[in-house]
Design a protein around this motif. Structure first.
Motif, mmCIF file in Angstrom:
data_model
loop_
_atom_site.group_PDB
_atom_site.id
_atom_site.type_symbol
_atom_site.label_atom_id
_atom_site.label_comp_id
_atom_site.label_asym_id
_atom_site.label_seq_id
_atom_site.Cartn_x
_atom_site.Cartn_y
_atom_site.Cartn_z
ATOM 1 N N PRO A 5 -83.627 10.595 -20.836
ATOM 2 C CA PRO A 5 -82.892 10.178 -19.638
ATOM 3 C C PRO A 5 -83.821 10.028 -18.428
ATOM 4 C CG PRO A 5 -81.899 12.113 -20.679
ATOM 5 C CD PRO A 5 -83.234 11.929 -21.303
ATOM 6 N N GLN A 6 -83.391 9.216 -17.486
ATOM 7 C CA GLN A 6 -84.073 9.085 -16.198
ATOM 8 C C GLN A 6 -83.366 9.974 -15.184
ATOM 9 O OE1 GLN A 6 -86.637 6.372 -15.212
ATOM 10 N NE2 GLN A 6 -87.011 6.700 -17.394
ATOM 11 N N VAL A 7 -84.119 10.465 -14.201
ATOM 12 C CA VAL A 7 -83.535 11.287 -13.157
ATOM 13 C C VAL A 7 -83.913 10.699 -11.794
ATOM 14 C CG1 VAL A 7 -85.526 12.870 -13.159
ATOM 15 C CG2 VAL A 7 -83.348 13.640 -12.232
ATOM 16 N N LEU A 107 -87.711 8.703 -12.256
ATOM 17 C CA LEU A 107 -88.701 8.930 -13.320
ATOM 18 C C LEU A 107 -88.043 9.580 -14.534
ATOM 19 C CD1 LEU A 107 -90.966 12.004 -12.411
ATOM 20 C CD2 LEU A 107 -88.703 11.602 -11.438
ATOM 21 N N PRO A 108 -88.717 9.574 -15.705
ATOM 22 C CA PRO A 108 -88.155 10.206 -16.903
ATOM 23 C C PRO A 108 -88.046 11.724 -16.740
ATOM 24 C CG PRO A 108 -89.933 8.688 -17.487
ATOM 25 C CD PRO A 108 -89.977 8.863 -16.004
ATOM 26 N N VAL A 109 -87.033 12.312 -17.364
ATOM 27 C CA VAL A 109 -86.784 13.746 -17.260
ATOM 28 C C VAL A 109 -88.020 14.565 -17.631
ATOM 29 C CG1 VAL A 109 -85.549 15.656 -18.365
ATOM 30 C CG2 VAL A 109 -84.280 13.684 -17.514
ATOM 31 N N GLU A 110 -88.704 14.209 -18.722
ATOM 32 C CA GLU A 110 -89.832 15.022 -19.165
ATOM 33 C C GLU A 110 -90.995 14.961 -18.180
ATOM 34 O OE1 GLU A 110 -89.610 17.089 -21.801
ATOM 35 O OE2 GLU A 110 -87.546 16.391 -22.070
ATOM 36 N N LEU A 438 -81.843 18.127 -28.018
ATOM 37 C CA LEU A 438 -80.919 17.078 -27.586
ATOM 38 C C LEU A 438 -81.466 15.691 -27.879
ATOM 39 C CD1 LEU A 438 -78.160 17.134 -26.178
ATOM 40 C CD2 LEU A 438 -79.331 16.820 -24.002
ATOM 41 N N TYR A 439 -82.779 15.522 -27.822
ATOM 42 C CA TYR A 439 -83.399 14.223 -28.115
ATOM 43 C C TYR A 439 -84.817 14.443 -28.598
ATOM 44 C CZ TYR A 439 -84.931 14.943 -23.254
ATOM 45 O OH TYR A 439 -85.424 15.463 -22.088
#
Length: 439
Positions: A5-7, A107-110, A438-439
């Motif tokens: 996901p993006q945040v 940006l991406p969650v990670e 989760l992913y």
């Protein structure tokens, strides 16, 4: 969920912003880089002499490009508030809110987590502690992003009783944010982009827990954390909305988890706060503390047990300015309701002109400090009481730092040093939860 996901992270809200695009960014059909500035005029953004409703700067190469925001305020509402330049990966989105420009990092969650862990704690923390923090930060973030509008809870205020004795109970949560998912400060999770130097160990912690989250009964956990619980964990409903979570329940921050007193009782809470009982977070080990506390956090020397003193003039002026209510001279600060950690979530201010019960814990902390009191787990001593019953001095003796719900960062650091792995650390603080990918 197969994709990361993006945040959207809100960084600052100012009348004007200065920033530097370190690398090529695309804005509409143009490529731009280098120093930039934008101002707000009549509800529009002014950039390069043109008015915009909103602007997005997207990096051509996300792996190497970054942008630097000038004079970002950190520690909003807390004792270590300051400004600093901060650098970020991802896209920069500018919008108008309340007559100012809000800067949003997308940006991406990670990638976000890489910064959060380094911002919340020292990047030199132990691997197991960093893994634990990666899981709770990811869990908390995705739980907030996934909240439905029906569940969102803005600042809540309640007033009851007569004109002479009121009750004003309020709390703040991340749902104050409408145009982005979370903010970059301690109100949500401390996020400072790539400003805080990361290490290979932080990246290793992210990779080792990639996509892992805390879940309970099929739902993402609202995985809260604070610096120091003070010895016993607090319940969610005593700090925020009146909602109970079975995985956020009182436990001793110790190997003997069920060995804790009833700190909702005033006499028991006083004995607890005035002593220094054994707990994981009861440590002064500088090596362990340096894992959790960044340079400005280490300016706080006492957090497990602490003391604050005010003269009558100081406390009357402070409460008037911080609450907006003129109580006159302060006769007493009376405990009304304590939670499982001994934290007050209702406190009566007895004044010469006004008597009112305030809460919850953060409202109490705001009222009694220029920024925020370390915690609301404190007892009140009144000294030099005059013939009219007004003390000349108030002494607050307290325990812990922060709200005390969920993971205790200092306690978790001690657990890591004692050889506990990240799953054992997490399940000590989030009772009967599970760790799922989760992913």
């Amino acid at each position: 969920m197969s994709q990361i996901p993006q945040v959207r992270v809100g960084i600052m809200n100012e009348p004007a912003v200065e920033f530097v695009l370190n690398g090529q960014y695309r804005c509409g059909g143009a490529l731009v880089q280098g120093p930039q500035s934008a101002t707000c005029r009549e509800g529009k953004i002014v950039w390069n002499g043109t008015l915009y409703d909103e602007i997005t700067f997207s990096p051509l190469d996300p792996a190497t490009a970054s942008f630097t925001l000038k004079d970002v305020t950190i520690g909003v509402g807390f004792h270590w508030r300051r400004k600093e330049d901060q650098t970020f990966r991802g896209s920069l989105h500018l919008i108008v809110e309340n007559g100012n420009i809000t800067t949003i990092n997308v940006l991406p969650v990670e990638e976000y987590l890489l910064s959060v862990i380094s911002s919340e704690m020292s990047a030199n923390a132990s691997l197991e502690l960093l893994k634990a923090h990666a899981v709770i930060s990811r869990s908390w973030l995705l739980a907030q992003v996934n909240k439905s509008d029906a569940d969102k809870n803005h600042e809540v205020e309640k007033a009851t009783g007569s004109d002479s004795e009121l009750e004003d109970i309020k709390w703040w949560d991340r749902d104050d944010h409408v145009n982005f998912d979370v903010c970059a400060d301690d109100h949500c999770q401390r996020y400072q982009g790539i400003t805080r130097e990361s290490t290979p160990t932080v990246r290793q912690a992210i990779d080792a827990t990639w996509g892992q989250v805390l879940m309970y009964d099929g739902e993402l956990c609202d995985a809260r954390f604070s610096k120091c619980c003070g010895g016993v964990l607090e319940e969610f409903e005593n700090c925020w909305e009146p909602k109970h979570y079975d995985y956020l329940v009182p436990r001793r921050d110790s190997r003997n988890e069920m060995d804790f007193p009833d700190l909702s009782r005033e006499d028991v809470a006083a004995d607890w706060i005035l002593s220094s009982p054994e707990a994981f977070c009861n440590t002064k080990d500088p090596e362990i503390l340096s894992q959790v506390l960044n340079d400005y956090d280490q300016e706080t020397k006492n957090f497990y047990r602490w003391k604050v003193e005010y003269t009558q003039e100081q406390i009357a002026d402070l409460i008037k300015r911080r609450t907006g209510d003129d109580y006159g001279r302060i006769r007493d600060l009376q405990p009304v309701a304590r939670g499982t950690s001994g934290r007050l979530y209702k406190m009566k201010i007895v004044g010469e002109k006004l008597t009112k019960t305030i809460g919850k814990e953060l409202a109490i902390r705001y009222a009694l400090s220029e920024s925020a009191l370390y915690s609301s787990a404190f007892i009140v001593e009144r000294h030099g009481i005059d013939a009219s019953g007004y003390p000349q001095k108030f002494v607050l003796r307290g325990a812990g730092w922060g709200h005390g719900v969920g993971l205790c960062q200092i306690g978790a650091a001690v657990m890591g040093a004692k050889g506990y792995n990240y799953k054992e650390i997490l399940l000590h603080y989030f009772i009967n939860a599970s760790i799922n990918k989760l992913y």
